[in-house]
Design an enzyme around this catalytic site. Structure first.
Site, PDB file in Angstrom:
ATOM      1  N   ASP A  99     -22.194   5.126  10.540  1.00 39.82           N
ATOM      2  CA  ASP A  99     -23.454   4.431  10.797  1.00 39.82           C
ATOM      3  C   ASP A  99     -23.762   4.579  12.293  1.00 39.82           C
ATOM      4  OD1 ASP A  99     -25.576   2.580  10.623  1.00 39.82           O
ATOM      5  OD2 ASP A  99     -24.486   1.378   9.159  1.00 39.82           O
ATOM      6  N   ASP A 195     -29.401   4.167  11.830  1.00 45.59           N
ATOM      7  CA  ASP A 195     -29.978   2.831  11.850  1.00 45.59           C
ATOM      8  C   ASP A 195     -31.365   2.861  12.517  1.00 45.59           C
ATOM      9  OD1 ASP A 195     -29.000  -0.100  11.509  1.00 45.59           O
ATOM     10  OD2 ASP A 195     -29.791  -0.101  13.552  1.00 45.59           O
ATOM     11  N   GLU A 254     -32.310   5.199   7.971  1.00 45.95           N
ATOM     12  CA  GLU A 254     -32.847   3.909   7.528  1.00 45.95           C
ATOM     13  C   GLU A 254     -34.267   3.806   8.063  1.00 45.95           C
ATOM     14  OE1 GLU A 254     -32.333  -0.924   8.010  1.00 45.95           O
ATOM     15  OE2 GLU A 254     -31.981   0.418   9.681  1.00 45.95           O
ATOM     16  N   HIS A 319     -26.244  -4.272   3.005  1.00 54.61           N
ATOM     17  CA  HIS A 319     -25.764  -5.373   3.837  1.00 54.61           C
ATOM     18  C   HIS A 319     -26.894  -6.203   4.448  1.00 54.61           C
ATOM     19  CE1 HIS A 319     -26.921  -2.237   6.523  1.00 54.61           C
ATOM     20  NE2 HIS A 319     -26.780  -3.044   7.562  1.00 54.61           N
ATOM     21  N   ASP A 320     -28.140  -5.848   4.151  1.00 51.21           N
ATOM     22  CA  ASP A 320     -29.271  -6.589   4.711  1.00 51.21           C
ATOM     23  C   ASP A 320     -30.031  -7.388   3.662  1.00 51.21           C
ATOM     24  OD1 ASP A 320     -28.916  -5.600   7.326  1.00 51.21           O
ATOM     25  OD2 ASP A 320     -30.114  -3.815   6.919  1.00 51.21           O
TER      26      ASP A 320
HETATM   27  C1  GLC Z   1     -30.645  -2.215  10.655  1.00 56.24           C
HETATM   28  C2  GLC Z   1     -29.346  -2.662  10.040  1.00 56.24           C
HETATM   29  C3  GLC Z   1     -29.210  -4.135  10.253  1.00 56.24           C
HETATM   30  C4  GLC Z   1     -29.187  -4.402  11.747  1.00 56.24           C
HETATM   31  C5  GLC Z   1     -30.429  -3.833  12.411  1.00 56.24           C
HETATM   32  C6  GLC Z   1     -30.289  -3.795  13.892  1.00 56.24           C
HETATM   33  O1  GLC Z   1     -31.729  -2.741   9.997  1.00 56.24           O
HETATM   34  O2  GLC Z   1     -29.288  -2.297   8.693  1.00 56.24           O
HETATM   35  O3  GLC Z   1     -28.048  -4.634   9.661  1.00 56.24           O
HETATM   36  O4  GLC Z   1     -29.129  -5.776  11.970  1.00 56.24           O
HETATM   37  O5  GLC Z   1     -30.673  -2.506  12.017  1.00 56.24           O
HETATM   38  O6  GLC Z   1     -29.330  -2.836  14.266  1.00 56.24           O
END
Ligand code: GLC
Length: 523
Positions: A99, A195, A254, A319-320
């Site tokens: 990640d 990310d 993402e 995880h979100d």
């Molecule tokens: C992304 C991740 C999340 C994180 C955010 C800031 O959305 O999936 O878990 O808090 O980025 O890095």
């Protein structure tokens, strides 16, 4: 298997390392813990593992605030443990994805420490400093600008104030970040999850965002200046060239505030291999989990991804988000979790499975005082944050669900006594076995991996589609309702491949309550 490509035809399993397996009894998962469970993952039948961040981090955002991109947090282990993880995963045919959290660093990263030390420090321009803030809002609440007393300027942070956004326009930043990709590829990593990559570049003039209606400050703006800037495209080209200089590496982005259209614009032979479009996930309370809406979503993404020639990804949980089983199941009943799993593993695209999804783990519920996640602390009770879906993996019925000998960092779900890997492995009718069988079928049947998607006309409460390659057709039919539903497959000689009901029966029989049925027709 003909031209099997792990990231396209296989299934990627997301591990949240803090919560997967704790080998040293400190209540936090770690790399040796993951290594000890690799056999389990290989036996389940997944092809790749995505590790949420394992880098040194002050954990203001639980690993998504990185203080060193080229190291392992000592609580998770060492680089030597990491090398062992890569080697042992590869020996079992499992690929590994890191990640990369590169929109921002931790405020404890050496770069930011230097940057904030004075206005004329050479690393000042590695972050985004201004004398005056604009109207931008942080996604986790509040203004996106934090005033730094010592140097008398504001720095930008789209997430918590401990996550300053880096200045990707600075050539040295770009180079340092790309070096981190190289560092992990040299260690044998097979790919990366990026990310919030589409927020790397901001409009250089930092104009105010236009406003719109919404609940939180962040939602009350149209994000046209703080993300999705054209400069991201040449960077993706450069990153892809770097990835392609190593054999068979993969990237998945993402997409922040994703839509299928936005997502495909970042993918292609000289851009990312894939990016998330999150077509089946939502935080909305009234998420319409019904066949009509799901078929519409599928049609929408099929059209966009097909037109662009981009390979889709499928996500039900991560995880979100509240887990799919928590969104759609009542109590401990798994019927809707089976349905979500069947969709995840039979839609066209690469499925991303979230740890514990194979046993239908549910979110934990926490009292306000127990909440750790920053947006949850800020917005409770409107929004309780993301701790719920990050609870320890439920391995067995022993203390702490076999996750750790110590008190885990988040509580174990109380259903772990019954809902755990060991119990479900012993029960042939469990969600675990259903998932494992589906994973094996995906491997065995080319139509499930590479076939075209063809929707079938559905009756109320049911959904059906085909996946077709020239030599075979697979049909998926799902009855969402708790009563039987009539079902007639198209003409042809069909055989039952799998049913969520105990005994496979006549392919054309009425669907039992909540039945998931897979049929096959060989041409
Ligand atoms: C992304 C991740 C999340 C994180 C955010 C800031 O959305 O999936 O878990 O808090 O980025 O890095």
């Amino acid at each position: 298997m003909d031209n099997y490509l792990w990231w396209r035809d296989g299934v990627i399993y997301q591990i949240y390392p803090r919560s997967f397996a704790d080998s040293n009894g400190d209540g936090l998962g770690d790399l040796p813990g993951i290594i000890s469970r690799l056999d389990y993952l290989a036996d389940l039948g997944v092809d790749g593992l995505w590790l949420s961040p394992i880098y040194p981090s002050p954990d203001k955002d639980f690993g998504y605030d990185v203080s060193d991109y080229c190291n392992v947090d000592p609580r998770y282990g060492s680089l030597a443990d990491f090398d062992r993880l890569v080697a042992e995963a590869h020996a079992l045919g499992l690929h590994l994805i890191m990640d990369m959290v590169m929109n921002h660093t931790s405020d404890q990263h050496a770069w930011f420490q230097e940057s904030r030390s004075s206005q004329d420090n050479p690393k000042r321009a590695w972050y985004i400093w201004r004398d005056q803030p604009n109207n931008w809002q942080a996604s986790f609440g509040g203004n996106a600008w934090e005033f730094d007393q010592a140097t008398g300027q504001y720095y930008l942070h789209l997430f918590t104030k401990e996550q300053p956004d880096v200045n990707w326009r600075h050539p040295a930043v770009r180079q340092a970040q790309l070096e981190a990709f190289r560092f992990w590829m040299e260690r044998g990593v097979d790919g990366f999850r990026l990310d919030v990559f589409n927020a790397y570049f901001k409009n250089p003039d930092l104009p105010d965002n236009p406003t719109k209606f919404g609940l939180r400050g962040f939602d009350r703006q149209r994000h046209i200046h703080d993300m999705d800037q054209p400069e991201i495209l040449p960077l993706l080209n450069e990153l892809r060239a770097l990835l392609d200089s190593y054999p068979e590496r993969y990237s998945v982005g993402e997409t922040y505030l994703a839509t299928p259209q936005k997502t495909v614009s970042y993918c292609g032979p000289d851009k990312l291999h894939a990016a998330f479009s999150f077509d089946f996930t939502s935080n909305d309370l009234n998420y319409p989990w019904n066949p009509g809406w799901i078929m519409q979503q599928i049609a929408r993404r099929e059209q966009t991804f097909n037109a662009a020639g981009v390979w889709p990804t499928s996500v039900m949980s991560n995880h979100d988000l509240p887990r799919a089983a928590s969104r759609y199941c009542k109590g401990e009943e798994d019927a809707q979790a089976r349905i979500a799993m069947a969709l995840l593993l039979t839609l066209r695209g690469t499925p991303f499975m979230y740890y514990g999804e194979e046993i239908g783990m549910r979110d934990i519920s926490l009292r306000r005082s127990e909440i750790l996640d920053p947006p949850g602390r800020r917005y409770w009770p409107i929004y309780k944050g993301r701790d719920g879906c990050r609870a320890p993996m439920q391995w067995d019925a022993s203390k702490n669900a076999g996750f750790s000998t110590a008190r885990p960092w988040l509580p174990v779900h109380p259903d772990a006594l019954q809902r755990n890997v060991t119990a479900q492995q012993a029960n042939p009718d469990s969600l675990f076995h259903f998932t494992r069988k589906l994973l094996a079928l995906r491997k065995a049947q080319p139509a499930l991996r590479q076939g075209d998607y063809i929707p079938l006309e559905a009756r109320p409460g049911t959904l059906a589609y085909l996946r077709r390659v020239p030599e075979q057709t697979v049909l998926l039919a799902i009855n969402f309702k708790g009563r039987p539903a009539a079902f007639t497959p198209p003409d042809g000689k069909w055989q039952v491949l799998l049913s969520s009901q105990a005994d496979p029966k006549d392919p054309a029989a009425a669907l039992a309550p909540h039945e998931v049925r897979l049929l096959i027709k060989e041409e």
